[in-house]
Design an enzyme around this catalytic site. Structure first.
Site, mmCIF file in Angstrom:
data_model
loop_
_atom_site.group_PDB
_atom_site.id
_atom_site.type_symbol
_atom_site.label_atom_id
_atom_site.label_comp_id
_atom_site.label_asym_id
_atom_site.label_seq_id
_atom_site.Cartn_x
_atom_site.Cartn_y
_atom_site.Cartn_z
ATOM 1 N N GLU A 166 36.678 70.239 -22.794
ATOM 2 C CA GLU A 166 35.841 71.039 -23.599
ATOM 3 C C GLU A 166 34.559 70.531 -24.278
ATOM 4 O OE1 GLU A 166 38.527 72.085 -26.840
ATOM 5 O OE2 GLU A 166 40.045 73.146 -25.433
ATOM 6 N N GLU A 353 45.172 74.627 -20.953
ATOM 7 C CA GLU A 353 45.812 74.641 -22.359
ATOM 8 C C GLU A 353 45.989 76.034 -22.999
ATOM 9 O OE1 GLU A 353 43.889 72.198 -25.298
ATOM 10 O OE2 GLU A 353 43.322 70.588 -24.020
HETATM 11 C C1 FCB Z 1 41.973 71.813 -27.682
HETATM 12 C C2 FCB Z 1 41.964 70.525 -27.376
HETATM 13 C C3 FCB Z 1 43.264 69.674 -27.490
HETATM 14 C C4 FCB Z 1 44.146 70.196 -28.665
HETATM 15 C C5 FCB Z 1 44.173 71.671 -28.956
HETATM 16 C C6 FCB Z 1 44.817 72.250 -29.971
HETATM 17 O O1 FCB Z 1 40.587 72.059 -28.114
HETATM 18 O O2 FCB Z 1 41.308 70.234 -26.174
HETATM 19 O O3 FCB Z 1 43.258 68.270 -27.497
HETATM 20 O O4 FCB Z 1 43.717 69.471 -29.926
HETATM 21 O O5 FCB Z 1 42.731 72.151 -28.890
#
Ligand code: FCB
Length: 448
Positions: A166, A353
């Site tokens: 990210e 994620e």
């Molecule tokens: C993302 C991050 C991860 C976590 C989630 C909830 O932005 O990559 O580390 O904090 O959000």
């Protein structure tokens, strides 16, 4: 057979990040990172909490790998702490740091779990921030060297690599609104950081390939916008195409340069940078939590996380349920995002994620009945299946997160884990969602 059967070879996993789980921040030669400094600064993190102990994963690696194995997890996306490998961000490797990840990779492999490391999940060595951080070009060069060190040690056993996690957050939350380390608030620095993060990615891809890496990629958190067309186009330039276009097309979009002209003339982009960034990628990692609604709002000032974007307002429909983060739950945004990425960039995708924070803790019997998380996972895994049905090449899904952990500026207040962590005893308790997810993995899919 489940109603929604995923393709053979689809990889099911869990994800974490070094600073969020490891603890042991001053052990075995690890240097300080920007998150150590930031979290030690009063007012930056909820209740002044830090990652000093976190989930103590550094000392509980064996137990945590066993835990994943017991859930049937097929891949583990973890991150490598740069300051464990190079305490000052440059120079020779710290052998103890490399040994830790070497051991982790071996334990995972022995447990039949495919290791998928991310090289940078935000814990920049503090020394590099002191020298200017990501707004400085040198940081990208140091990152390429670090990638070469890690690649040389692990590429014989690690096939799939992620360079950055990210870069949107690293640039805009780190240097734009200051909600994340290093906590700077400077739109020009944020844009410069975004470019140098991308350059660092390009250098790291080349270093990893020279070290013999199999699949190399990056993890983005693209924003799935919904709303007025003009507002969406502006948001998309600054949040998404700033990353997509240099990565996949070797150029920054024209409208981005126009929008951001008030902050920079982009003269920090040197000849050859875009070629370095535009490396062939085997996959794109996509992190998704919720869509973002925008509308035209004449006169609205720019937000520090969208430099140059004016006359746009962000809002959230009230009827949607929200998680403990206050994030709206809307799973079709994930399908739409995957379809868009496939259509525009035609690259294999992995959901790296996805998950939700809910505060549910153990009941009187010690069970954690987190039905809201199960609902969230069910609808979002189904949304991934919808994308596959629509012809998108999605290779896997790694749930955020294996266990409750240090949620950045929210400290330990927000719990994203499939596994509950008691931070006093470090006891791990798989929640009902962990059992649900184990069933999904075992069946290779789920019923809608
Ligand atoms: C993302 C991050 C991860 C976590 C989630 C909830 O932005 O990559 O580390 O904090 O959000």
């Amino acid at each position: 057979m489940p109603q929604l059967q995923f393709p053979d070879g689809f990889l099911w996993g869990t994800a974490t990040a070094s600073y969020q789980v490891e603890g042991a921040t001053d052990e075995d030669g690890r240097g300080p990172s920007i998150w150590d400094t930031f979290s030690a600064t009063p007012g930056k993190v909820w209740r002044g909490q830090t990652g000093r102990v976190a989930c103590d994963h550094y000392h509980r690696l064996d137990e945590d790998v066993e835990l994943m194995k017991s859930l049937g997890v097929q891949t583990y996306r973890f991150s490598i702490a740069w300051p464990r490998i190079q305490p000052d961000g440059s120079g020779p490797a710290n052998p103890a740091g490399l040994d830790f990840y070497d051991r982790l990779v071996d334990r995972l492999t022995a447990a039949g779990i495919k290791p998928m490391p991310t090289l940078y999940h935000w814990d920049l060595p503090q020394t590099l921030e002191d020298a200017g951080g990501w707004p400085e070009r040198e940081t990208a060069e140091r990152f390429g060297e670090y990638a070469a060190i890690v690649g040389a040690r692990l590429a014989d056993r690690v096939d799939t690599w992620w360079t950055l996690n990210e870069p949107w957050c690293a640039a805009y939350l780190g240097y734009g609104n200051g909600h994340h380390a290093p906590g700077r608030t400077d739109p020009t620095a944020a844009l410069t950081a975004a470019h140098h993060l991308l350059l660092g990615h390009g250098l790291a891809v080349q270093a990893l390939r020279s070290a013999g890496a199999g699949q190399v990629s990056i993890v983005l958190n693209p924003t799935q916008f919904r709303g007025d067309e003009a507002a969406v186009r502006k948001g998309d330039a600054v949040a998404n195409r700033i990353f997509f276009e240099p990565l996949f097309k070797g150029a920054y979009p024209e409208d981005l340069l126009g929008l951001t002209a008030r902050h920079t003339d982009w003269s920090f982009v040197q000849d050859g940078d875009l070629e370095q960034i535009n490396q062939p990628l085997d996959l794109l990692g996509v992190n998704y939590y919720n869509p973002t609604w925008v509308r035209d709002a004449p006169g609205a000032e720019e937000s520090p996380v969208a430099p140059g974007v004016t006359d746009v307002e962000v809002w959230t429909p009230e009827e949607l349920p929200v998680t403990d983060m206050g994030w709206p739950v809307e799973a079709t945004g994930l399908t739409d995002l995957l379809v868009r990425l496939h259509k525009d960039y035609n690259v294999p995708l992995m959901v790296t994620e996805n998950g939700a924070a809910y505060p549910t803790g153990p009941d009187a019997e010690g069970n954690v009945e987190d039905t809201e998380r199960i609902d969230y996972l069910r609808s979002h895994i189904a949304a991934v299946h919808d994308a596959i049905e629509a012809g998108v090449d999605v290779r896997g899904y790694t749930a955020w997160s294996l266990m409750d952990n240090f949620e950045w500026a929210f400290g330990y207040d927000k719990r994203f884990g499939l596994v509950h962590v008691d931070y006093t005893t470090q006891k791990r308790t798989p929640k009902a969602s962990a059992r649900f997810y184990a069933d999904v993995i075992a069946a290779g899919g789920l019923d809608r």
